[in-house]
Motif scaffolding. Structure first.
Motif, mmCIF file in Angstrom:
data_model
loop_
_atom_site.group_PDB
_atom_site.id
_atom_site.type_symbol
_atom_site.label_atom_id
_atom_site.label_comp_id
_atom_site.label_asym_id
_atom_site.label_seq_id
_atom_site.Cartn_x
_atom_site.Cartn_y
_atom_site.Cartn_z
ATOM 1 N N LEU A 196 0.814 -1.213 0.000
ATOM 2 C CA LEU A 196 0.000 0.000 0.000
ATOM 3 C C LEU A 196 0.848 1.264 0.000
ATOM 4 C CD1 LEU A 196 -2.911 -1.020 2.397
ATOM 5 C CD2 LEU A 196 -2.718 -1.274 -0.069
ATOM 6 N N VAL A 197 1.957 1.260 0.775
ATOM 7 C CA VAL A 197 2.807 2.450 0.816
ATOM 8 C C VAL A 197 3.476 2.671 -0.540
ATOM 9 C CG1 VAL A 197 4.870 3.476 1.839
ATOM 10 C CG2 VAL A 197 3.195 2.366 3.296
ATOM 11 N N ALA A 198 3.998 1.592 -1.143
ATOM 12 C CA ALA A 198 4.657 1.737 -2.438
ATOM 13 C C ALA A 198 3.647 2.141 -3.508
ATOM 14 C CB ALA A 198 5.342 0.422 -2.831
ATOM 15 N N ASN A 199 2.440 1.565 -3.460
ATOM 16 C CA ASN A 199 1.415 1.936 -4.423
ATOM 17 C C ASN A 199 1.010 3.403 -4.254
ATOM 18 O OD1 ASN A 199 -0.668 1.210 -6.466
ATOM 19 N ND2 ASN A 199 -2.057 1.701 -4.809
ATOM 20 N N ALA A 200 0.875 3.831 -2.990
ATOM 21 C CA ALA A 200 0.549 5.237 -2.730
ATOM 22 C C ALA A 200 1.675 6.140 -3.222
ATOM 23 C CB ALA A 200 0.302 5.448 -1.237
ATOM 24 N N GLY A 201 2.926 5.681 -3.028
ATOM 25 C CA GLY A 201 4.061 6.472 -3.484
ATOM 26 C C GLY A 201 4.069 6.652 -4.991
ATOM 27 N N LEU A 202 3.728 5.580 -5.719
ATOM 28 C CA LEU A 202 3.661 5.672 -7.181
ATOM 29 C C LEU A 202 2.535 6.608 -7.628
ATOM 30 C CD1 LEU A 202 4.231 1.918 -8.118
ATOM 31 C CD2 LEU A 202 5.838 3.805 -8.417
ATOM 32 N N THR A 203 1.420 6.555 -6.901
ATOM 33 C CA THR A 203 0.312 7.453 -7.217
ATOM 34 C C THR A 203 0.705 8.906 -6.983
ATOM 35 O OG1 THR A 203 -1.291 5.744 -6.601
ATOM 36 C CG2 THR A 203 -2.088 8.015 -6.696
ATOM 37 N N ILE A 204 1.391 9.158 -5.871
ATOM 38 C CA ILE A 204 1.853 10.516 -5.555
ATOM 39 C C ILE A 204 2.847 10.994 -6.614
ATOM 40 C CG2 ILE A 204 3.200 11.881 -3.907
ATOM 41 C CD1 ILE A 204 1.919 10.146 -1.690
ATOM 42 N N LEU A 205 3.692 10.070 -7.081
ATOM 43 C CA LEU A 205 4.655 10.419 -8.128
ATOM 44 C C LEU A 205 3.940 10.905 -9.386
ATOM 45 C CD1 LEU A 205 7.655 10.382 -9.017
ATOM 46 C CD2 LEU A 205 7.271 8.050 -9.829
ATOM 47 N N HIS A 206 2.866 10.204 -9.765
ATOM 48 C CA HIS A 206 2.114 10.627 -10.945
ATOM 49 C C HIS A 206 1.420 11.965 -10.702
ATOM 50 C CE1 HIS A 206 -1.259 9.919 -14.061
ATOM 51 N NE2 HIS A 206 -0.194 10.424 -14.654
ATOM 52 N N LEU A 207 0.857 12.148 -9.507
ATOM 53 C CA LEU A 207 0.208 13.418 -9.187
ATOM 54 C C LEU A 207 1.204 14.565 -9.240
ATOM 55 C CD1 LEU A 207 -2.165 12.402 -6.250
ATOM 56 C CD2 LEU A 207 -2.818 13.025 -8.579
ATOM 57 N N ALA A 208 2.426 14.295 -8.742
ATOM 58 C CA ALA A 208 3.462 15.332 -8.792
ATOM 59 C C ALA A 208 3.783 15.713 -10.232
ATOM 60 C CB ALA A 208 4.726 14.837 -8.080
ATOM 61 N N ALA A 209 3.821 14.703 -11.104
ATOM 62 C CA ALA A 209 4.075 14.977 -12.529
ATOM 63 C C ALA A 209 2.947 15.815 -13.128
ATOM 64 C CB ALA A 209 4.217 13.658 -13.288
ATOM 65 N N VAL A 210 1.717 15.551 -12.682
ATOM 66 C CA VAL A 210 0.569 16.332 -13.171
ATOM 67 C C VAL A 210 0.651 17.769 -12.647
ATOM 68 C CG1 VAL A 210 -1.944 16.578 -13.088
ATOM 69 C CG2 VAL A 210 -0.913 14.311 -13.415
ATOM 70 N N TYR A 211 0.974 17.922 -11.353
ATOM 71 C CA TYR A 211 1.047 19.259 -10.757
ATOM 72 C C TYR A 211 2.138 20.108 -11.399
ATOM 73 C CZ TYR A 211 -2.147 17.722 -7.081
ATOM 74 O OH TYR A 211 -3.246 17.266 -6.402
ATOM 75 N N LEU A 212 3.166 19.465 -11.907
ATOM 76 C CA LEU A 212 4.235 20.216 -12.579
ATOM 77 C C LEU A 212 3.728 20.946 -13.820
ATOM 78 C CD1 LEU A 212 7.285 17.765 -12.369
ATOM 79 C CD2 LEU A 212 7.056 19.968 -11.225
ATOM 80 N N THR A 213 2.625 20.486 -14.349
ATOM 81 C CA THR A 213 2.090 21.110 -15.564
ATOM 82 C C THR A 213 1.257 22.356 -15.266
ATOM 83 O OG1 THR A 213 0.038 19.788 -15.554
ATOM 84 C CG2 THR A 213 1.964 18.829 -16.643
ATOM 85 N N ILE A 214 0.909 22.600 -14.004
ATOM 86 C CA ILE A 214 0.021 23.718 -13.658
ATOM 87 C C ILE A 214 0.572 25.068 -14.115
ATOM 88 C CG2 ILE A 214 -1.000 25.005 -11.739
ATOM 89 C CD1 ILE A 214 -1.460 22.355 -10.325
ATOM 90 N N PRO A 215 1.866 25.396 -13.875
ATOM 91 C CA PRO A 215 2.378 26.687 -14.366
ATOM 92 C C PRO A 215 2.245 26.842 -15.880
ATOM 93 C CG PRO A 215 3.912 25.714 -12.796
ATOM 94 C CD PRO A 215 2.888 24.674 -13.101
ATOM 95 N N PHE A 216 2.421 25.743 -16.612
ATOM 96 C CA PHE A 216 2.292 25.799 -18.076
ATOM 97 C C PHE A 216 0.839 26.041 -18.491
ATOM 98 C CE2 PHE A 216 6.094 23.276 -17.251
ATOM 99 C CZ PHE A 216 7.008 23.865 -18.105
ATOM 100 N N VAL A 217 -0.107 25.515 -17.690
ATOM 101 C CA VAL A 217 -1.522 25.743 -17.991
ATOM 102 C C VAL A 217 -1.855 27.233 -17.873
ATOM 103 C CG1 VAL A 217 -3.891 25.280 -17.252
ATOM 104 C CG2 VAL A 217 -2.215 23.419 -17.305
ATOM 105 N N PHE A 218 -1.354 27.871 -16.805
ATOM 106 C CA PHE A 218 -1.573 29.313 -16.648
ATOM 107 C C PHE A 218 -0.961 30.082 -17.822
ATOM 108 C CE2 PHE A 218 -2.052 28.270 -12.039
ATOM 109 C CZ PHE A 218 -3.338 28.789 -11.904
ATOM 110 N N PHE A 219 0.217 29.638 -18.253
ATOM 111 C CA PHE A 219 0.866 30.286 -19.395
ATOM 112 C C PHE A 219 0.014 30.123 -20.655
ATOM 113 C CE2 PHE A 219 3.548 29.795 -23.172
ATOM 114 C CZ PHE A 219 4.165 31.042 -23.207
#
Length: 285
Positions: A196-219
């Motif tokens: 569960l911890v490793a699965n949650a970590g992988l999910t968080i990793l993907h969310l972090a990759a998604v959040y990285l796109t937020i500044p580009f969306v504003f642009f």
């Protein structure tokens, strides 16, 4: 808890090394999406062309409660079944390839597809079973309010956890759906922390990759009128980035399931995994 988290990180690193040895495993999630899109296209395109889909939508709008319409229930079950069947088929192929690699051999995509084809009866039974449970949970959620909706959400989360190792059980043992769930629950009891911890970590990793796109969306929002072509190119790149990171995370998650299942079921340390990490993953602390 920190020690458990560190072990989960180490497991994630080992899964990454396995993926780097067989990058073709990334093809299975892609094939799954393409196949599901093709199947849904075959279902909905004729209905749309002949106007049946529009009439059906109007009927549902008038009825108010779609679950009182037998056609809606049948369509929902069909969609659930097709989704589970296609996704499980390609997950079984991916897990097979991961297990072959962890046995020290060099798998191919065809090895995974052939193995999944041999398991069609089990995959069909699992899709029927999972679709039925999914329909029931969705029905309960649609009828619930307040605390009832929260309870329905918890039931759905518990079901997701319970079947975490169900497809590996199908791949390794070729069992039916009920036995697969029992096996999965047994594996979760042994590996609940790391899984569960490793699965949650992988999910968080993907969310972090998604959040990285937020500044580009504003642009994009600010730049759209000035240079729409450039904005469209950037938007396309962002979609590719999100899809690619999701592809990697889903593949790593499948490799993690395979590794934990192999150790729990066979008592063997998978190739490219550290024996100390695997032993500690099944400790009681």
């Amino acid at each position: 808890m920190m020690e458990r988290f560190n072990r989960a990180v180490a497991l994630g690193g080992a899964c990454w090394r396995v993926l780097m040895l067989d990058k073709e495993m990334l093809l299975f999630p892609i094939l799954s999406v393409l196949a599901l899109g093709g199947v849904l296209g075959l279902v909905f395109t004729p209905a749309y062309m002949y106007g049946t889909l529009q009439q059906f939508a109007e009927t549902l709008q008038e009825s108010g409660d779609p679950y009182t319409n037998p056609s809606f229930v049948a369509l929902m079950f069909l969609l659930y079944f097709l989704g589970y069947f296609v996704v499980t088929f390609f997950n079984a192929g991916l897990l097979t390839c991961a297990m072959i690699r962890m046995s020290g051999e060099d798998p191919t995509v065809m090895d995974g597809l052939r193995a999944a084809a041999r398991m069609l009866p089990q995959i069909f039974a699992w899709a029927l079973f999972a679709a039925s449970v999914g329909m029931i949970l969705n029905f309960i959620s649609s009828r619930s309010k307040g605390l009832g909706r929260i309870f329905a959400g918890l039931m759905g989360a518990a079901w997701s956890v319970a079947v975490y190792f169900a497809v590996p059980a199908l791949v390794v043992e070729g069992v039916g759906p009920v036995r697969a769930v029992r096996q999965s629950v047994g594996m979760i009891r042994k590996t609940w922390g790391e899984a569960l911890v490793a699965n949650a970590g992988l999910t968080i990793l993907h969310l972090a990759a998604v959040y990285l796109t937020i500044p580009f969306v504003f642009f994009l929002v600010k730049d759209w009128e000035q240079d729409p072509v450039r904005s469209m190119v950037i938007a396309a790149l962002l979609v590719v980035w999100i899809a690619f990171t999701g592809l990697i995370v889903s593949t790593l998650n499948a490799i993690l399931k395979a590794a934990l299942y192999i150790y729990a079921y066979e008592g063997r340390v998978p190739e490219n995994f550290d024996s100390h990490i695997m032993r500690n993953a099944f400790s009681e602390d």
